[in-house]
Design an enzyme around this catalytic site. Structure first.
Site, mmCIF file in Angstrom:
data_model
loop_
_atom_site.group_PDB
_atom_site.id
_atom_site.type_symbol
_atom_site.label_atom_id
_atom_site.label_comp_id
_atom_site.label_asym_id
_atom_site.label_seq_id
_atom_site.Cartn_x
_atom_site.Cartn_y
_atom_site.Cartn_z
ATOM 1 N N GLY A 318 0.684 -1.181 0.070
ATOM 2 C CA GLY A 318 0.042 -0.024 0.175
ATOM 3 C C GLY A 318 0.975 1.220 0.142
ATOM 4 O O GLY A 318 1.698 1.317 -0.545
ATOM 5 N N SER A 319 0.415 2.237 0.899
ATOM 6 C CA SER A 319 1.098 3.450 0.802
ATOM 7 C C SER A 319 2.546 3.648 0.923
ATOM 8 O O SER A 319 3.435 4.407 1.012
ATOM 9 C CB SER A 319 0.544 4.359 2.003
ATOM 10 O OG SER A 319 -0.737 4.796 1.105
ATOM 11 N N VAL A 320 3.178 2.312 1.902
ATOM 12 C CA VAL A 320 4.603 2.116 2.238
ATOM 13 C C VAL A 320 5.317 2.412 0.859
ATOM 14 O O VAL A 320 6.376 2.907 0.712
ATOM 15 C CB VAL A 320 4.828 1.069 2.824
ATOM 16 C CG1 VAL A 320 6.335 0.619 2.997
ATOM 17 C CG2 VAL A 320 3.957 0.892 4.069
ATOM 18 N N PHE A 321 4.645 1.934 -0.383
ATOM 19 C CA PHE A 321 5.390 1.713 -1.461
ATOM 20 C C PHE A 321 5.314 3.221 -2.133
ATOM 21 O O PHE A 321 6.479 3.332 -2.862
ATOM 22 C CB PHE A 321 4.632 1.002 -2.582
ATOM 23 C CG PHE A 321 5.493 -0.018 -3.408
ATOM 24 C CD1 PHE A 321 6.237 -1.015 -2.745
ATOM 25 C CD2 PHE A 321 5.662 0.255 -4.559
ATOM 26 C CE1 PHE A 321 6.841 -1.776 -3.517
ATOM 27 C CE2 PHE A 321 6.632 -0.499 -5.254
ATOM 28 C CZ PHE A 321 7.098 -1.555 -4.700
ATOM 29 N N LYS A 322 4.912 4.312 -1.652
ATOM 30 C CA LYS A 322 5.151 5.570 -2.003
ATOM 31 C C LYS A 322 6.589 6.145 -2.059
ATOM 32 O O LYS A 322 7.170 6.873 -2.890
ATOM 33 C CB LYS A 322 4.170 6.634 -1.237
ATOM 34 C CG LYS A 322 2.978 6.517 -1.969
ATOM 35 C CD LYS A 322 1.826 7.250 -1.083
ATOM 36 C CE LYS A 322 0.533 7.166 -1.729
ATOM 37 N NZ LYS A 322 -0.453 7.311 -0.803
#
Ligand SMILES: [Zn+2]
Length: 416
Positions: A318-322
């Site tokens: 999820g957002s960690v991949f940003k």
């Protein structure tokens, strides 16, 4: 005269027949003993004359990164075994009764073992010195010198009970590693068994030191983990708080790595379990109802409790991949950290005809820089950057970050 002679002759003939018959029967019997029962009898004689007992080595210690904290260690315990053929018949019941009483066992099971035709039977494992001493004293008082052995063994102990439970794992009744590091490095920790072989006479009495053979066990080697006990404790404390506060029904994980070398400093799983009682379920409701649960369900629940979800379960980043997208974009020079108004969130972005919303679609972020986009965890910013990077460049960075290769974590993975 003639008649008497005839009579005697007949008698002798009969006698000869009987003698021959007996001889024939005995020959058959010898044949049976020699050729049919031979191997079995040979085995029984060996069991009566030779005692063989293995001696457990001391399992290696598991330390944390600093070497200051012991995460798993072995202390001395004792194992009681019997050589049933070497216990006098008249003593068998008395011995079984005493063993039952002393170790709180089932009498029927114990008496069966004591009376069994077998070279060695294990009565009880991992008893403490106090209990071993009581048995020794009783044996001396009752003049029982053979057939009961009290051998040194070791017992695994985990000083911090629940700490890093899914990482460390635990051992079985024979000191063999069952899960986690204990299983993965069993060959290093376990050591090599030793043995005592003793010759005894027909009554089972030991023949002094002659014919005695002692092979010393080789103790296991110790391990130092990359886990830092202090960091692990902190990670577990906050993970527990976060899981409770957010009612995470499926628990949670924290992995803390040293960014310089990838060493895992902490790997926390919530809920944890007590390594000193690995067969006690950590769910209170289940524990109270444990006796009414089917074996299959029990096994499933225990395996789920032991499973190290940090390495066994899949998780969508999820957002960690940003962070990956942002780093790749900065490296490629297609964005800046603080260029005001570089991006504009309108609450959604359309990709290949599909509208993807920002999490704050109801109140769009509006104008923002990359730094602000990261702070806001704004979806359109990173979807846009991903499109600009293009599939090939993006893939190149995924590979460079090591996301396409195995982690190399040296822990056993338990599937669901
Ligand atoms: Zn947004």
């Amino acid at each position: 005269m003639e008649q008497i002679n005839l009579k005697n002759r007949k008698k002798m003939k009969n006698l000869l027949f009987v003698a021959f018959g007996v001889f024939l029967l005995l020959s058959i019997r010898i044949g049976v003993i020699q050729f049919i029962n031979g191997n079995e009898l040979k085995k029984m004689a060996y069991e009566q004359q030779i005692q063989h007992r293995s001696i457990n080595p001391k399992r290696g210690t598991i330390y944390d990164l600093t070497g200051e904290y012991i995460l798993a260690e072995s202390s001395t315990a004792y194992t009681v075994t019997v050589n049933p053929t070497n216990i006098l018949s008249e003593d068998k019941e008395k011995v079984a009764k005493k063993l039952t009483e002393l170790f709180n066992l089932d009498y029927e099971t114990v008496i069966k073992k004591v009376k069994k035709i077998s070279s060695i039977e294990t009565i009880v494992k991992k008893i403490d010195k106090e209990q071993a001493d009581i048995l020794r004293k009783w044996l001396i008082e009752n003049n029982i010198n053979t057939g009961i052995n009290i051998d040194e063994d070791s017992k695994r102990y985990y000083p911090y009970s629940n700490l890093a439970s899914q990482v460390i794992g635990f051992c079985g009744g024979d000191n063999q590693g069952i899960d986690g590091v204990e299983a993965k490095y069993d060959n290093i920790l376990a050591g090599t068994k030793g043995a005592i072989t003793k010759a005894t006479n027909a009554l089972g009495a030991e023949l002094g030191t002659e014919g005695e053979n002692y092979i010393a066990p080789i103790d296991g080697k110790s391990l130092v983990l990359s886990i830092d006990m202090t960091i692990q404790s902190i990670a577990e404390k906050y993970l527990e708080e976060a899981c409770i506060d957010n009612s995470c029904t499926d628990g949670g994980n924290i992995v803390i790595m040293n960014p310089k070398n990838g060493n895992i400093l902490a790997m926390a799983t919530y809920p944890s379990y007590n390594l000193n009682e690995p067969y006690t379920i950590n769910n209170e409701e289940m524990r109270n109802n444990w006796e009414n649960i089917e074996q299959k369900e029990k096994t499933k629940a225990l395996q789920a409790m032991w499973r190290n979800k940090a390495i066994s379960d899949t998780y969508e980043p999820g957002s960690v991949f940003k962070l990956i997208t942002a780093s790749a974009s900065l490296e490629e020079g297609i964005t800046d950290t603080d260029k005001a108004g570089e991006f504009c969130c309108t609450g959604s972005i359309t990709v290949a005809g599909a509208r993807i919303k920002c999490w704050r679609y109801y109140r769009p972020h509006g104008s923002e820089s990359l730094r602000e986009g990261l702070m806001n965890s704004c979806n359109p910013v990173f979807i846009g950057l991903g499109q600009k990077l293009g599939v090939e460049t993006y893939f190149k960075y995924l590979n460079k970050f090591g996301l396409l290769s195995k982690t190399g974590v040296s822990l056993p993975r338990r599937s669901k």
